[in-house]
Design a protein around this motif. Structure first.
Motif, mmCIF file in Angstrom:
data_model
loop_
_atom_site.group_PDB
_atom_site.id
_atom_site.type_symbol
_atom_site.label_atom_id
_atom_site.label_comp_id
_atom_site.label_asym_id
_atom_site.label_seq_id
_atom_site.Cartn_x
_atom_site.Cartn_y
_atom_site.Cartn_z
ATOM 1 N N VAL A 182 0.836 -1.199 0.000
ATOM 2 C CA VAL A 182 0.000 0.000 0.000
ATOM 3 C C VAL A 182 0.873 1.252 0.000
ATOM 4 O O VAL A 182 0.616 2.201 -0.749
ATOM 5 C CB VAL A 182 -0.961 0.003 1.207
ATOM 6 C CG1 VAL A 182 -1.659 1.362 1.326
ATOM 7 C CG2 VAL A 182 -2.003 -1.102 1.063
ATOM 8 N N LEU A 183 1.906 1.275 0.828
ATOM 9 C CA LEU A 183 2.786 2.441 0.872
ATOM 10 C C LEU A 183 3.479 2.658 -0.470
ATOM 11 O O LEU A 183 3.655 3.796 -0.912
ATOM 12 C CB LEU A 183 3.818 2.270 1.986
ATOM 13 C CG LEU A 183 3.268 2.361 3.415
ATOM 14 C CD1 LEU A 183 4.336 1.982 4.433
ATOM 15 C CD2 LEU A 183 2.736 3.763 3.712
ATOM 16 N N THR A 184 3.867 1.570 -1.147
ATOM 17 C CA THR A 184 4.469 1.690 -2.473
ATOM 18 C C THR A 184 3.468 2.283 -3.455
ATOM 19 O O THR A 184 3.807 3.161 -4.262
ATOM 20 C CB THR A 184 4.959 0.318 -2.960
ATOM 21 O OG1 THR A 184 5.968 -0.169 -2.071
ATOM 22 C CG2 THR A 184 5.534 0.420 -4.370
ATOM 23 N N GLY A 194 -4.302 8.889 7.839
ATOM 24 C CA GLY A 194 -4.580 7.628 7.164
ATOM 25 C C GLY A 194 -3.333 6.779 7.009
ATOM 26 O O GLY A 194 -3.381 5.550 7.156
ATOM 27 N N ARG A 195 -2.203 7.403 6.696
ATOM 28 C CA ARG A 195 -0.959 6.638 6.553
ATOM 29 C C ARG A 195 -0.510 6.072 7.885
ATOM 30 O O ARG A 195 0.016 4.952 7.946
ATOM 31 C CB ARG A 195 0.129 7.511 5.915
ATOM 32 C CG ARG A 195 -0.218 7.964 4.497
ATOM 33 C CD ARG A 195 0.981 8.506 3.746
ATOM 34 N NE ARG A 195 1.594 9.660 4.381
ATOM 35 C CZ ARG A 195 1.183 10.908 4.243
ATOM 36 N NH1 ARG A 195 0.117 11.189 3.492
ATOM 37 N NH2 ARG A 195 1.819 11.912 4.832
ATOM 38 N N LEU A 196 -0.727 6.795 8.968
ATOM 39 C CA LEU A 196 -0.413 6.260 10.288
ATOM 40 C C LEU A 196 -1.304 5.071 10.633
ATOM 41 O O LEU A 196 -0.877 4.134 11.305
ATOM 42 C CB LEU A 196 -0.559 7.353 11.360
ATOM 43 C CG LEU A 196 0.486 8.472 11.327
ATOM 44 C CD1 LEU A 196 0.123 9.575 12.310
ATOM 45 C CD2 LEU A 196 1.882 7.925 11.630
ATOM 46 N N HIS A 197 -2.552 5.094 10.143
ATOM 47 C CA HIS A 197 -3.479 3.994 10.398
ATOM 48 C C HIS A 197 -3.077 2.709 9.683
ATOM 49 O O HIS A 197 -3.615 1.632 9.992
ATOM 50 C CB HIS A 197 -4.891 4.380 9.963
ATOM 51 C CG HIS A 197 -5.570 5.307 10.903
ATOM 52 N ND1 HIS A 197 -6.721 5.992 10.576
ATOM 53 C CD2 HIS A 197 -5.279 5.661 12.181
ATOM 54 C CE1 HIS A 197 -7.099 6.728 11.607
ATOM 55 N NE2 HIS A 197 -6.242 6.557 12.581
ATOM 56 N N GLY A 231 -5.406 -0.797 -6.273
ATOM 57 C CA GLY A 231 -6.194 0.250 -5.632
ATOM 58 C C GLY A 231 -6.286 0.028 -4.144
ATOM 59 O O GLY A 231 -6.181 -1.106 -3.653
ATOM 60 N N TYR A 232 -6.457 1.123 -3.426
ATOM 61 C CA TYR A 232 -6.551 1.064 -1.961
ATOM 62 C C TYR A 232 -7.538 2.116 -1.491
ATOM 63 O O TYR A 232 -7.597 3.224 -2.029
ATOM 64 C CB TYR A 232 -5.190 1.318 -1.303
ATOM 65 C CG TYR A 232 -5.272 1.509 0.190
ATOM 66 C CD1 TYR A 232 -5.482 0.425 1.032
ATOM 67 C CD2 TYR A 232 -5.187 2.779 0.761
ATOM 68 C CE1 TYR A 232 -5.583 0.593 2.410
ATOM 69 C CE2 TYR A 232 -5.276 2.959 2.130
ATOM 70 C CZ TYR A 232 -5.477 1.863 2.961
ATOM 71 O OH TYR A 232 -5.590 2.037 4.318
ATOM 72 N N ALA A 233 -8.319 1.764 -0.473
ATOM 73 C CA ALA A 233 -9.214 2.726 0.169
ATOM 74 C C ALA A 233 -9.189 2.476 1.672
ATOM 75 O O ALA A 233 -8.978 1.349 2.124
ATOM 76 C CB ALA A 233 -10.636 2.596 -0.360
#
Length: 319
Positions: free
Chosen positions: A30-32, A50-53, A75-77
């Motif tokens: 997801v980070l990539t 959101g990134r911390l989550h 995709g990511y949500a």
């Protein structure tokens, strides 16, 4: 919300998985994906919160939606359902090389299903493709968040004037946590995204490479009651600054003043103190976020020389 639209047929191999937490491999993927999208779009599709989550164990009210085709994450949500009043809030992104194949619409539809059609979605940057996707999903504009910036090269304000009896010092990690969380909750009681921060949220930020207590200013009055600050002082307000080292950009991260101390110029003084701190580090530019409908705050920042740089939009369902 980052997607370029969505009218083409869905690939048969596409699948969407909803998870309360991510495995380390999923987190890395997801980070990539977020980094690749940010490189093309010029900004992050998922907020700092959101990134911390993404990290660590499951968080109450937070769900992750992973859209894959075969073994590839395209995709990511993220859906956060922690506000006791408002509808769940979401952010989503589709890989830049795989847009235009219905993935954005599929993620948006999955978010609507997960939230019971009570949904708010951020479109960072307010790009036309995201606006179109919101229209396709039947969402309407709800909120406008402005990013404002100003040069620090010519920043030479008058000495900040603090209310009588008020002094400013740096945050002490571990000692000031509880007092700051209480003051933050009071200052942002009207703003659940900020006012509901917990010790875990604070610890997450303290663990980030950018955290520097020397740029986290607390305004207090000695002998006050109910503040629970170090040494029996009452914590009245704060200005937490942040440095984006790679961009050489200083941020007015959050400025808060407790209700009983508002209206006396403390917020302006704290803002000035923080900006002077950022300017002293040789940073060429400062930025901040402010709701467009917060006219008083926008006016204060405009008087300090800030102008709108870009806009984030939030859309919501009508049900």
């Amino acid at each position: 919300m980052t997607s370029d639209d969505t009218a083409r047929p869905s690939p048969a191999a596409r699948s969407i998985e909803t998870r309360p937490e991510l495995t380390p491999d999923q987190e890395e993927a997801v980070l990539t994906l977020l980094d690749e999208a940010a490189r093309i779009d010029g900004q992050q599709a998922v907020s700092e919160q959101g990134r911390l989550h993404l990290r660590g164990a499951a968080r109450e009210g937070v769900r992750h939606l992973l859209l894959t085709v075969g073994d590839d994450l395209l995709g990511y949500a993220q859906l956060e359902d922690t506000d006791p009043v408002e509808a769940p809030a979401a952010e989503l992104v589709v890989h830049p090389s795989h847009r235009g194949h219905g993935h954005g619409r599929a993620l948006g539809s999955a978010l609507l299903a997960e939230s019971g059609k009570r949904l708010r979605v951020w479109a960072h940057g307010g790009h036309s493709a995201a606006r179109h996707l919101a229209q396709v999903l039947g969402l309407t504009l709800f909120r406008e968040l402005r990013q404002m910036r100003r040069s620090l090269a010519d920043f030479d304000p008058p000495e900040p004037v603090l209310p009588e009896g008020v002094t400013v010092r740096a945050f002490v990690p571990g000692e000031d946590d509880a007092a700051w969380l209480a003051a933050n909750a009071e200052a942002f009681a009207h703003h659940p995204e900020q006012g509901s921060l917990t010790q875990r949220d604070l610890d997450d930020r303290k663990a980030e490479p950018w955290f520097d207590p020397a740029g986290f200013f607390l305004a207090e009055r000695r002998g006050g009651e109910g503040g629970n600050g170090t040494g029996g002082a009452e914590l009245l307000g704060f200005h937490w600054t942040k440095v984006h080292a790679g961009e050489r950009l200083g941020e007015v991260y959050v400025v808060g003043v407790r209700p009983g101390a508002q209206g006396g110029g403390l917020g302006k003084a704290l803002t000035t103190i923080g900006l002077r701190h950022l300017a002293a580090q040789g940073l060429p530019t400062a930025m901040l976020y402010v709701d467009a409908d917060n006219k008083a705050a926008v006016t204060v920042y405009e008087r300090l020389g800030f102008v709108t740089y870009e806009t984030d939009l939030m859309y919501r369902s009508e049900t």
